[in-house]
Design a protein around this motif. Sequence first.
Motif, PDB file in Angstrom:
ATOM      1  N   GLU A 294       0.846  -1.185   0.000  1.00  0.00           N
ATOM      2  CA  GLU A 294       0.000   0.000   0.000  1.00  0.00           C
ATOM      3  C   GLU A 294       0.886   1.240   0.000  1.00  0.00           C
ATOM      4  O   GLU A 294       1.912   1.269   0.666  1.00  0.00           O
ATOM      5  CB  GLU A 294      -0.895   0.033   1.251  1.00  0.00           C
ATOM      6  CG  GLU A 294      -1.802  -1.169   1.420  1.00  0.00           C
ATOM      7  CD  GLU A 294      -2.496  -1.190   2.776  1.00  0.00           C
ATOM      8  OE1 GLU A 294      -2.620  -0.113   3.408  1.00  0.00           O
ATOM      9  OE2 GLU A 294      -2.909  -2.281   3.227  1.00  0.00           O
ATOM     10  N   ASP A 352      -5.258   3.763  -1.191  1.00  0.00           N
ATOM     11  CA  ASP A 352      -5.012   2.326  -1.078  1.00  0.00           C
ATOM     12  C   ASP A 352      -5.564   1.730   0.218  1.00  0.00           C
ATOM     13  O   ASP A 352      -5.902   0.550   0.277  1.00  0.00           O
ATOM     14  CB  ASP A 352      -3.503   2.035  -1.119  1.00  0.00           C
ATOM     15  CG  ASP A 352      -2.844   2.475  -2.406  1.00  0.00           C
ATOM     16  OD1 ASP A 352      -3.398   3.363  -3.071  1.00  0.00           O
ATOM     17  OD2 ASP A 352      -1.771   1.946  -2.735  1.00  0.00           O
ATOM     18  N   SER A 353      -5.635   2.531   1.276  1.00  0.00           N
ATOM     19  CA  SER A 353      -5.933   1.988   2.611  1.00  0.00           C
ATOM     20  C   SER A 353      -7.325   2.309   3.115  1.00  0.00           C
ATOM     21  O   SER A 353      -7.631   2.062   4.282  1.00  0.00           O
ATOM     22  CB  SER A 353      -4.898   2.523   3.613  1.00  0.00           C
ATOM     23  OG  SER A 353      -3.588   2.259   3.173  1.00  0.00           O
TER      24      SER A 353
END
Length: 372
Positions: A294, A352-353
Motif C-alpha cells: 500500500e 489504497d488503505s
Amino acid sequence: MQYTTKQKAIVLLADGTVFHGKSIGISGTTFGEVCFNTGMSGYQEIFTDPSYFGQIMVTTNPHIGNYGVNVNEVESNGVKIAGLICKNFSFNYSRPDASESLYDYFEKQNIVAVSDVDTRALVSYIRDNGAQNAVISTDGTSIEDLKAQLAKVPNMKGLELASTVSTKEPYFYGDENATYKVSALDLGIKTNILRNLAKRDCYIKVFPFNASYEDLKSFNPDGYFLSNGPGDPEPLHQAQKVAKEIIAENKPLFGICLGHQVIALANGISTYKMFNGHRGINHPVKNLLTGKGEITSQNHGFAVNKEELEKHPDMEITHLHLNDDTVAGMRMKSKNCFSVQYHPEASPGPHDSQYLFDTFIENIKSTSLQKV
C-alpha cells in the motif's frame, strides 16, 4: 495580494545551526519542533491537521500557495502548525475554486512563514541530525535572544498536546438516522476521518480527549474510534484507561496514529520518539495479512515498540513500513480491536488503505450478528 518587500528572516535550530530566508510579510517569531513533509500536494490539509500542532513545517515541494485555499477542504477549524518554512511562496493562485490566497489565510490567523530558504539543505540536515526544536523569526530579534528563548521550549518527548486541539464539548457528525453509531475520542481528529465514517452510514459522537469510558458508552455506540493527534502518547493516561475498558468488554475498536499508540500502551507495549518520524503521502506499507503493498499517507513522530509487540501473546503485527521495518499496523487476536500508524482517510493522497474503514464496519456488523 502580492507582498513585494521581503524582509530578512532566520531559521535557528536547537543545536545552533542557522538557515537564512525571507519573511512572506507576516512579522513575528514562533517556536516548535521542526519537521518536514515530502508530499507534493495537500499543503492545506497539512497546515490544518491537528497532529502537527506545535511543529514548524518544512515543505519539500518548492512551490507553496500556488493553488490557494478552499475553505471546504480543511482538516480542523484553523491552521495548526506553529509556522512554515518553504522555498517559493506563491502569493497568487490559479485554482478556479479556491476561496482565497494562502497569504490571506495565514494573515488572518497570524501564522509566521519564511520563504527563500534552501529547504533541500535544511531537510538534509534534519535527516542527518534528527528532529529538534527550532525558531523562525521575521521581526529582527537577535540570534542571541532567540537562542535564550529557544532553550526554554519543551521537547516533544513527554509533551501532552492532545488537550490543546481536542474539542471542549461533545458534538455530533453525520446523519442521526444512520445504521451505525460510533463514539470517537478526539485526540486531534481530522475532519476527513469523520467524513469517511459518515460515508459508511455512521452517526458519530465526538468526545473530548479526557472523556471517560462511561461518557463514550452513554451514546450506546456500535463501535469506538481513537483518533490521531499531536504529541507524546505516554502522558495520555485517561485515553489509555478508556482503551483498556473498551478492550475488556470486547467492543469494536479502531485506532489511527496517536490512537494506535494509545492502544499499544493500553496493552503494556511501549512507544518511543523516532529520530525523524514519517511525514508524507508516498510511504510504502506491506499488509502482512494479504501480502499486498500500500502507498500511504503518514504523519507521526512516535512509534510502537516492535520487539515488545512481537512478544505479546495476544497481539499481531498486521502492517510493516517497508522503508525502516517499523510497525504500521496491529490487531488483537482475541479482541475486536485493530489500529494503524498511518492515514487511510488521506485526501489528497493515496486511497489504497480506505478499506480499513470498511474493516471497522465489518467488525461492527459481526459483533451485532453475535448479539442476535
